[in-house]
Scaffold this motif. Structure first.
Motif, PDB file in Angstrom:
ATOM      1  N   GLN A 169      14.212 -37.410  10.639  1.00 20.12           N
ATOM      2  CA  GLN A 169      15.585 -37.370  11.372  1.00 20.12           C
ATOM      3  C   GLN A 169      15.453 -36.588  12.590  1.00 20.12           C
ATOM      4  N   PHE A 170      14.601 -35.343  12.762  1.00 23.10           N
ATOM      5  CA  PHE A 170      14.329 -34.741  14.096  1.00 23.10           C
ATOM      6  C   PHE A 170      13.142 -35.070  14.785  1.00 23.10           C
ATOM      7  N   GLY A 171      12.175 -36.153  14.060  1.00 21.96           N
ATOM      8  CA  GLY A 171      10.908 -36.180  14.881  1.00 21.96           C
ATOM      9  C   GLY A 171      10.035 -35.040  14.868  1.00 21.96           C
ATOM     10  N   THR A 172      10.136 -34.271  14.149  1.00 24.07           N
ATOM     11  CA  THR A 172       9.179 -33.104  14.459  1.00 24.07           C
ATOM     12  C   THR A 172       7.907 -33.264  13.693  1.00 24.07           C
ATOM     13  N   THR A 173       6.822 -32.817  14.375  1.00 18.67           N
ATOM     14  CA  THR A 173       5.562 -33.052  13.717  1.00 18.67           C
ATOM     15  C   THR A 173       5.196 -31.939  12.952  1.00 18.67           C
ATOM     16  N   ILE A 174       4.717 -32.332  11.741  1.00 18.65           N
ATOM     17  CA  ILE A 174       4.351 -31.130  10.910  1.00 18.65           C
ATOM     18  C   ILE A 174       2.996 -30.985  10.388  1.00 18.65           C
ATOM     19  N   ALA A 175       2.367 -29.727  10.380  1.00 19.69           N
ATOM     20  CA  ALA A 175       1.248 -29.279   9.678  1.00 19.69           C
ATOM     21  C   ALA A 175       1.476 -28.544   8.519  1.00 19.69           C
ATOM     22  N   LEU A 176       0.935 -28.987   7.333  1.00 20.09           N
ATOM     23  CA  LEU A 176       1.359 -28.802   6.146  1.00 20.09           C
ATOM     24  C   LEU A 176      -0.043 -28.151   5.301  1.00 20.09           C
ATOM     25  N   ILE A 177       0.124 -26.864   4.970  1.00 20.14           N
ATOM     26  CA  ILE A 177      -0.993 -26.709   3.798  1.00 20.14           C
ATOM     27  C   ILE A 177      -0.396 -26.629   2.682  1.00 20.14           C
ATOM     28  N   GLU A 178      -0.848 -27.337   1.526  1.00 23.32           N
ATOM     29  CA  GLU A 178      -0.303 -27.549   0.221  1.00 23.32           C
ATOM     30  C   GLU A 178      -1.639 -27.666  -0.842  1.00 23.32           C
ATOM     31  N   HIS A 179      -1.441 -27.104  -1.916  1.00 21.44           N
ATOM     32  CA  HIS A 179      -2.569 -27.237  -3.007  1.00 21.44           C
ATOM     33  C   HIS A 179      -2.087 -28.382  -3.820  1.00 21.44           C
ATOM     34  N   ASP A 180      -0.891 -28.910  -3.976  1.00 21.46           N
ATOM     35  CA  ASP A 180      -0.335 -29.709  -4.849  1.00 21.46           C
ATOM     36  C   ASP A 180      -0.637 -31.077  -4.368  1.00 21.46           C
ATOM     37  N   MET A 181      -1.590 -31.846  -4.781  1.00 24.52           N
ATOM     38  CA  MET A 181      -2.310 -33.083  -4.425  1.00 24.52           C
ATOM     39  C   MET A 181      -1.316 -34.250  -4.491  1.00 24.52           C
ATOM     40  N   GLY A 182      -0.420 -34.221  -5.539  1.00 24.29           N
ATOM     41  CA  GLY A 182       0.605 -35.246  -5.666  1.00 24.29           C
ATOM     42  C   GLY A 182       1.494 -35.098  -4.377  1.00 24.29           C
ATOM     43  N   VAL A 183       2.015 -34.132  -4.017  1.00 25.19           N
ATOM     44  CA  VAL A 183       2.780 -33.987  -2.780  1.00 25.19           C
ATOM     45  C   VAL A 183       1.900 -34.304  -1.613  1.00 25.19           C
ATOM     46  N   VAL A 184       0.931 -33.738  -1.259  1.00 25.40           N
ATOM     47  CA  VAL A 184       0.016 -34.196  -0.066  1.00 25.40           C
ATOM     48  C   VAL A 184      -0.337 -35.822  -0.135  1.00 25.40           C
ATOM     49  N   MET A 185      -0.556 -36.381  -1.278  1.00 25.19           N
ATOM     50  CA  MET A 185      -0.666 -38.060  -1.195  1.00 25.19           C
ATOM     51  C   MET A 185       0.761 -38.504  -0.979  1.00 25.19           C
ATOM     52  N   ASP A 186       1.808 -38.096  -1.326  1.00 26.80           N
ATOM     53  CA  ASP A 186       3.084 -38.572  -0.977  1.00 26.80           C
ATOM     54  C   ASP A 186       3.553 -38.560   0.304  1.00 26.80           C
ATOM     55  N   ILE A 187       3.403 -37.167   0.864  1.00 25.17           N
ATOM     56  CA  ILE A 187       4.081 -37.079   1.993  1.00 25.17           C
ATOM     57  C   ILE A 187       3.275 -36.981   3.390  1.00 25.17           C
ATOM     58  N   SER A 188       2.067 -37.079   3.298  1.00 27.38           N
ATOM     59  CA  SER A 188       1.367 -36.737   4.398  1.00 27.38           C
ATOM     60  C   SER A 188       0.611 -38.260   4.954  1.00 27.38           C
ATOM     61  N   ASP A 189       0.631 -38.126   6.286  1.00 24.57           N
ATOM     62  CA  ASP A 189       0.041 -39.197   7.136  1.00 24.57           C
ATOM     63  C   ASP A 189      -1.623 -39.198   6.898  1.00 24.57           C
ATOM     64  N   ARG A 190      -1.983 -38.073   7.397  1.00 27.79           N
ATOM     65  CA  ARG A 190      -3.430 -37.799   7.302  1.00 27.79           C
ATOM     66  C   ARG A 190      -3.587 -36.325   6.736  1.00 27.79           C
ATOM     67  N   VAL A 191      -4.950 -36.283   6.225  1.00 26.89           N
ATOM     68  CA  VAL A 191      -5.432 -35.057   5.540  1.00 26.89           C
ATOM     69  C   VAL A 191      -6.627 -34.615   6.309  1.00 26.89           C
ATOM     70  N   VAL A 192      -6.656 -33.244   6.594  1.00 26.51           N
ATOM     71  CA  VAL A 192      -7.981 -32.435   6.942  1.00 26.51           C
ATOM     72  C   VAL A 192      -8.240 -31.799   5.800  1.00 26.51           C
ATOM     73  N   VAL A 193      -9.513 -31.654   5.413  1.00 26.08           N
ATOM     74  CA  VAL A 193      -9.928 -30.642   4.300  1.00 26.08           C
ATOM     75  C   VAL A 193     -11.073 -29.967   4.763  1.00 26.08           C
ATOM     76  N   LEU A 194     -10.651 -28.595   4.325  1.00 28.76           N
ATOM     77  CA  LEU A 194     -11.695 -27.585   4.853  1.00 28.76           C
ATOM     78  C   LEU A 194     -12.324 -26.806   3.293  1.00 28.76           C
ATOM     79  N   ASP A 195     -13.486 -26.279   3.641  1.00 29.71           N
ATOM     80  CA  ASP A 195     -14.213 -25.853   2.500  1.00 29.71           C
ATOM     81  C   ASP A 195     -15.104 -24.909   3.155  1.00 29.71           C
ATOM     82  N   TYR A 196     -14.960 -23.420   2.694  1.00 30.06           N
ATOM     83  CA  TYR A 196     -15.899 -22.407   3.260  1.00 30.06           C
ATOM     84  C   TYR A 196     -15.775 -22.404   4.825  1.00 30.06           C
TER      85      TYR A 196
END
Ligand SMILES: Nc1ncnc2c1ncn2[C@@H]1O[C@H](COP(=O)(O)OP(=O)(O)OP(=O)(O)O)[C@@H](O)[C@H]1O
Ligand SMILES: [Mg+2]
Length: 273
Positions: A218-245
């Motif tokens: 509705q607002f057209g806001t771009t969002i960066a989202l840190i989230e551990h719940d993979m169900g949520v990530v798979m459902d609502i994100s367009d692209r994912v960046v994965v970090l490790d160490y």
């Protein structure tokens, strides 16, 4: 669970990719001997929901802190809206259109929902202190406009019933929603959310997912989202960046990232909180 997003925001109807809003280029950040971020590059396109995932200590929060000017990386650059950003402080980043919420709720606990969200507008107040103090003339008009916008946000987030409640008395899920409201009050171009659903039950998570999608659509806001719940990530994100160490080990659409063996080894299938 919320519905799948069928048309990723980074691909426009005509097939062209949306422009890059923010680019992280070869950023490294160390705290003494601890390398929190090592030579990481990725971009965030206009209008997308970009998830940042990874195990505990991977450098996710540090990355948000670099993006909003809280930490200054030893190496690399941040380009926002086409300009390489100079070293800046968080309030300058906020003024330029970057707002955030925190991994641990950071609200004024004794203040009401209304006043906490209003505090998000303070940065945008233009009229000088003299007028503000007298509550006269230009400052009064400005305050009326700020209050109107805050009421709109309260309606949007469905928190009318708690507008006068001190936030310290609210359940955790609602505190997270108030914090989202305060960030929205800054009318950001880019909204950074650090684990907005941590500690929530399923229903609260579904509500929060819906609000994040609504803010985006509705607002057209771009969002960066840190989230551990993979169900949520798979459902609502367009692209994912994965970090490790502190390193980037995956980057792409959710289904591609989910199939990436490095990501599976480092992160997926392991319980998180
Ligand atoms: N202010 C700081 N001083 C020293 N070390 C820090 C600081 N902030 C973060 N670190 C270290 O940097 C690394 C990355 O931390 P960060 O908080 O960014 O991880 P994270 O991915 O957000 O983890 P989590 O999922 O637990 O929130 C960790 O080793 C952490 O201990
Ligand atoms: Mg973190």
């Amino acid at each position: 669970m919320v519905a799948m997003v069928d048309s990723p925001a980074d691909v426009r109807p005509d097939g062209a990719e949306a422009p890059v809003l923010l680019a992280v280029q070869n950023v490294s950040l160390a705290f003494g001997g601890v390398k929190a971020i090592s030579d990481i590059s990725f971009d965030i396109r206009e209008g997308e929901i970009r998830a940042i995932i990874g195990p505990n200590g991977a450098g996710k929060t540090s990355m948000l802190n670099v993006i909003n000017g809280f930490y200054h990386p030893q190496e690399g650059t941040i380009t926002f809206q086409g300009k390489v950003r100079r070293r800046m402080r968080p309030y300058e980043a906020a003024r330029s259109g970057i707002a955030r919420t925190f991994q641990n709720v950071a609200l004024f606990r004794g203040m009401t929902t209304l006043d906490n969200i209003m505090s998000g507008r303070t940065l945008m107040m233009r009229k000088n202190f003299f007028w503000q103090a007298l509550r006269l003339g230009p400052a009064l008009n400005e305050e009326i406009e700020h209050r109107r916008r805050v009421e709109e946000i309260i309606d949007f987030l469905e928190i009318e019933h708690i507008r006068k409640t001190p936030v310290g008395k609210l359940p955790y899920g609602l505190q997270k929603r108030v914090e989202l409201g305060r960030a929205l009050a800054m009318e950001p171009r880019l909204l950074l959310l650090d684990e907005p659903m941590a500690g929530m039950n399923l229903e609260e998570k579904e509500d929060m997912s819906r609000f994040i999608l609504d803010v985006n659509q509705q607002f057209g806001t771009t969002i960066a989202l840190i989230e551990h719940d993979m169900g949520v990530v798979m459902d609502i994100s367009d692209r994912v960046v994965v970090l490790d160490y502190g390193k980037k080990i995956g980057d792409g659409p959710p289904d591609v990232v989910r199939a990436n063996q490095d990501v599976i080894d480092a992160y997926l299938g392991v319980p998180h909180e």
